[in-house]
Design an enzyme around this catalytic site. Sequence first.
Site, mmCIF file in Angstrom:
data_model
loop_
_atom_site.group_PDB
_atom_site.id
_atom_site.type_symbol
_atom_site.label_atom_id
_atom_site.label_comp_id
_atom_site.label_asym_id
_atom_site.label_seq_id
_atom_site.Cartn_x
_atom_site.Cartn_y
_atom_site.Cartn_z
ATOM 1 N N GLU A 296 14.605 19.795 23.313
ATOM 2 C CA GLU A 296 13.713 20.835 22.794
ATOM 3 C C GLU A 296 12.374 20.669 23.494
ATOM 4 O O GLU A 296 11.640 19.703 23.244
ATOM 5 C CB GLU A 296 13.531 20.686 21.269
ATOM 6 C CG GLU A 296 12.471 21.649 20.723
ATOM 7 C CD GLU A 296 12.187 21.466 19.224
ATOM 8 O OE1 GLU A 296 13.016 20.859 18.521
ATOM 9 O OE2 GLU A 296 11.121 21.921 18.778
ATOM 10 N N ARG B 268 3.911 23.713 23.386
ATOM 11 C CA ARG B 268 2.637 23.138 22.940
ATOM 12 C C ARG B 268 1.789 22.701 24.110
ATOM 13 O O ARG B 268 0.841 21.946 23.948
ATOM 14 C CB ARG B 268 2.900 21.916 22.059
ATOM 15 C CG ARG B 268 3.495 22.285 20.750
ATOM 16 C CD ARG B 268 3.446 21.102 19.832
ATOM 17 N NE ARG B 268 4.626 21.072 19.038
ATOM 18 C CZ ARG B 268 5.037 20.025 18.343
ATOM 19 N NH1 ARG B 268 4.345 18.911 18.367
ATOM 20 N NH2 ARG B 268 6.133 20.087 17.639
ATOM 21 N N LYS C 137 16.290 24.314 10.739
ATOM 22 C CA LYS C 137 15.507 23.102 11.001
ATOM 23 C C LYS C 137 14.693 22.791 9.746
ATOM 24 O O LYS C 137 13.864 23.623 9.335
ATOM 25 C CB LYS C 137 14.598 23.377 12.202
ATOM 26 C CG LYS C 137 13.572 22.319 12.499
ATOM 27 C CD LYS C 137 12.897 22.602 13.836
ATOM 28 C CE LYS C 137 11.742 21.648 14.075
ATOM 29 N NZ LYS C 137 11.322 21.641 15.490
HETATM 30 C C1 3PG Z 1 6.930 17.401 16.014
HETATM 31 O O1 3PG Z 1 6.420 18.295 15.387
HETATM 32 O O2 3PG Z 1 6.374 16.843 16.946
HETATM 33 C C2 3PG Z 1 8.334 17.061 15.706
HETATM 34 O O3 3PG Z 1 8.631 17.425 14.429
HETATM 35 C C3 3PG Z 1 8.588 15.630 15.911
HETATM 36 O O4 3PG Z 1 8.112 14.890 14.870
HETATM 37 P P1 3PG Z 1 8.148 13.315 15.020
HETATM 38 O O5 3PG Z 1 7.068 12.955 15.991
HETATM 39 O O6 3PG Z 1 7.924 12.787 13.651
HETATM 40 O O7 3PG Z 1 9.508 12.951 15.566
#
Ligand code: 3PG
Length: 219
Positions: A43, A47, A131
């Site tokens: 994924e 961002r 999700k």
């Molecule tokens: C995020 O928003 O970066 C993902 O949900 C990953 O979360 P994590 O860093 O707790 O794995």
Amino acid sequence: MATTCFTRPAFRSRVVPVVVLHNPAHAVPLAHALLEGGIDVVEITLRSDAALQAIEAVAQAVPQMHTGAGTVTRVEDVQRVLDAGARFALSPGCTDALVDAVEAAALPFIPGVMTPSEVMHRRAQGFRLMKLFPAAQAGGLGMLQALGAPLADVQFCPTGGVSPENLQDYLRLPNVAMAGGSWLAPADVLAAGDWNAITQRARQACALAEQAGGPPARL
Ligand code: 3PG
């Protein structure tokens, strides 16, 4: 809704690396490192300014990697990630406009949910894989167990707070198809270009997933 709702994902991995790529040149080596470790899905989140370029690079150079676009939160994101070559998309939450857009684009989509009402809303639109985000803050394992009783026909990809320490607990739940997380390719390891470390993390995650057993039969 049939084209955009996952029933049985094309990828095999039950662990979904969530990545923020700032250097598009990291995308292809990252994809190879994950594949080497046994993970065939990634994924790439919207961002960073490099995200679309990174998706495009993996889609073109590493077709065996199932490249998903994450953090798809706006209608206009849908065509952009589709044009870049994303095979599917995920969102931390969801809107009906987003559902309309992925449907119009025929882009397989995993909507983000956090409450029973949101699960019911997306289920009514045809979705069966969602999700759970942010999973830890939403209640983690206990929340998934609680959702599984009245909403047993929905599968989840919990993301947010998943780690090697709790991965198996999540994957053993009958309503968890897969779990996502950033620990496989965190920012410092990416910045260092330490592809061996990412392969090792992927191998460890795959071994944990293997021990946890196969995906729930009803997905
Ligand atoms: C995020 O928003 O970066 C993902 O949900 C990953 O979360 P994590 O860093 O707790 O794995």
